[in-house]
Design a protein around this motif. Structure first.
Motif, PDB file in Angstrom:
ATOM      1  N   ASP A  44       0.834  -1.201   0.000  1.00 28.57           N
ATOM      2  CA  ASP A  44       0.000   0.000   0.000  1.00 28.57           C
ATOM      3  C   ASP A  44       0.872   1.256   0.000  1.00 28.57           C
ATOM      4  N   GLN A  45       1.921   1.231   0.795  1.00 27.36           N
ATOM      5  CA  GLN A  45       2.833   2.381   0.849  1.00 27.36           C
ATOM      6  C   GLN A  45       3.529   2.569  -0.494  1.00 27.36           C
ATOM      7  N   GLU A  46       3.939   1.477  -1.110  1.00 27.16           N
ATOM      8  CA  GLU A  46       4.604   1.555  -2.418  1.00 27.16           C
ATOM      9  C   GLU A  46       3.640   2.062  -3.485  1.00 27.16           C
ATOM     10  N   LEU A  47       2.394   1.599  -3.432  1.00 23.58           N
ATOM     11  CA  LEU A  47       1.389   2.079  -4.388  1.00 23.58           C
ATOM     12  C   LEU A  47       1.185   3.581  -4.238  1.00 23.58           C
ATOM     13  N   GLU A  48       1.040   4.037  -3.010  1.00 23.65           N
ATOM     14  CA  GLU A  48       0.830   5.470  -2.772  1.00 23.65           C
ATOM     15  C   GLU A  48       2.068   6.272  -3.151  1.00 23.65           C
ATOM     16  N   PHE A  49       3.250   5.741  -2.865  1.00 26.15           N
ATOM     17  CA  PHE A  49       4.489   6.413  -3.241  1.00 26.15           C
ATOM     18  C   PHE A  49       4.554   6.592  -4.757  1.00 26.15           C
ATOM     19  N   ALA A  50       4.264   5.519  -5.499  1.00 27.00           N
ATOM     20  CA  ALA A  50       4.311   5.574  -6.962  1.00 27.00           C
ATOM     21  C   ALA A  50       3.257   6.540  -7.493  1.00 27.00           C
ATOM     22  N   ARG A  51       2.041   6.470  -6.949  1.00 25.57           N
ATOM     23  CA  ARG A  51       0.954   7.359  -7.388  1.00 25.57           C
ATOM     24  C   ARG A  51       1.346   8.819  -7.188  1.00 25.57           C
ATOM     25  N   ASP A  68      14.547   2.817  -2.284  1.00 18.36           N
ATOM     26  CA  ASP A  68      15.308   1.597  -2.039  1.00 18.36           C
ATOM     27  C   ASP A  68      15.258   0.779  -3.320  1.00 18.36           C
ATOM     28  N   VAL A  69      15.175  -0.505  -3.209  1.00 14.80           N
ATOM     29  CA  VAL A  69      15.048  -1.370  -4.377  1.00 14.80           C
ATOM     30  C   VAL A  69      13.665  -1.144  -4.993  1.00 14.80           C
ATOM     31  N   ALA A  70      13.624  -0.928  -6.286  1.00 15.14           N
ATOM     32  CA  ALA A  70      12.349  -0.687  -6.956  1.00 15.14           C
ATOM     33  C   ALA A  70      11.475  -1.939  -6.900  1.00 15.14           C
ATOM     34  N   PRO A  71      10.184  -1.759  -6.643  1.00 17.78           N
ATOM     35  CA  PRO A  71       9.273  -2.903  -6.671  1.00 17.78           C
ATOM     36  C   PRO A  71       9.064  -3.362  -8.111  1.00 17.78           C
ATOM     37  N   PRO A  72       8.367  -4.462  -8.308  1.00 13.56           N
ATOM     38  CA  PRO A  72       8.151  -4.959  -9.670  1.00 13.56           C
ATOM     39  C   PRO A  72       7.359  -3.961 -10.523  1.00 13.56           C
ATOM     40  N   VAL A  91       3.648  -0.573 -10.713  1.00 11.16           N
ATOM     41  CA  VAL A  91       3.431   0.677 -11.444  1.00 11.16           C
ATOM     42  C   VAL A  91       2.259   0.531 -12.408  1.00 11.16           C
ATOM     43  N   LEU A  92       2.140  -0.625 -13.045  1.00  9.65           N
ATOM     44  CA  LEU A  92       0.994  -0.855 -13.929  1.00  9.65           C
ATOM     45  C   LEU A  92      -0.316  -0.781 -13.158  1.00  9.65           C
ATOM     46  N   THR A  93      -0.349  -1.332 -11.957  1.00 10.33           N
ATOM     47  CA  THR A  93      -1.544  -1.258 -11.111  1.00 10.33           C
ATOM     48  C   THR A  93      -1.901   0.190 -10.812  1.00 10.33           C
TER      49      THR A  93
END
Length: 76
Positions: free
Chosen positions: A4-11, A40-44, A48-50
């Motif tokens: 959830d944090q990664e999704l919000e960060f990307a958004r 940090d290490v980029a997520p898959p 980002v597509l999501t």
């Protein structure tokens, strides 16, 4: 929770990028690599597509097909 944090960060990163560069357009791969400064290490790429698909659903971005590739940009 972490996702959830990664999704919000990307958004948030995509929104910020488009606010300062409203004419930008790129593939999901380009957005993942160049628009978002991962702490940090980029997520898959799928994360980002999501985010992009969700932003398309809310009318923030749109996708267009150019030469067989999907290009994402701010909704016009």
């Amino acid at each position: 929770m972490m996702q959830d944090q990664e999704l919000e960060f990307a958004r948030s990163a995509i929104r910020s990028y488009l606010q300062t560069r409203p004419a930008s357009a790129d593939t999901a791969e380009g957005i993942h690599q160049f628009w978002i400064r991962w702490p940090d290490v980029a997520p898959p790429l799928s994360l980002v597509l999501t985010v992009l698909e969700g932003m398309r659903d809310t009318g923030e971005v749109e996708s267009i097909n150019v030469g067989g590739r999907t290009i994402w940009r701010a909704a016009r």
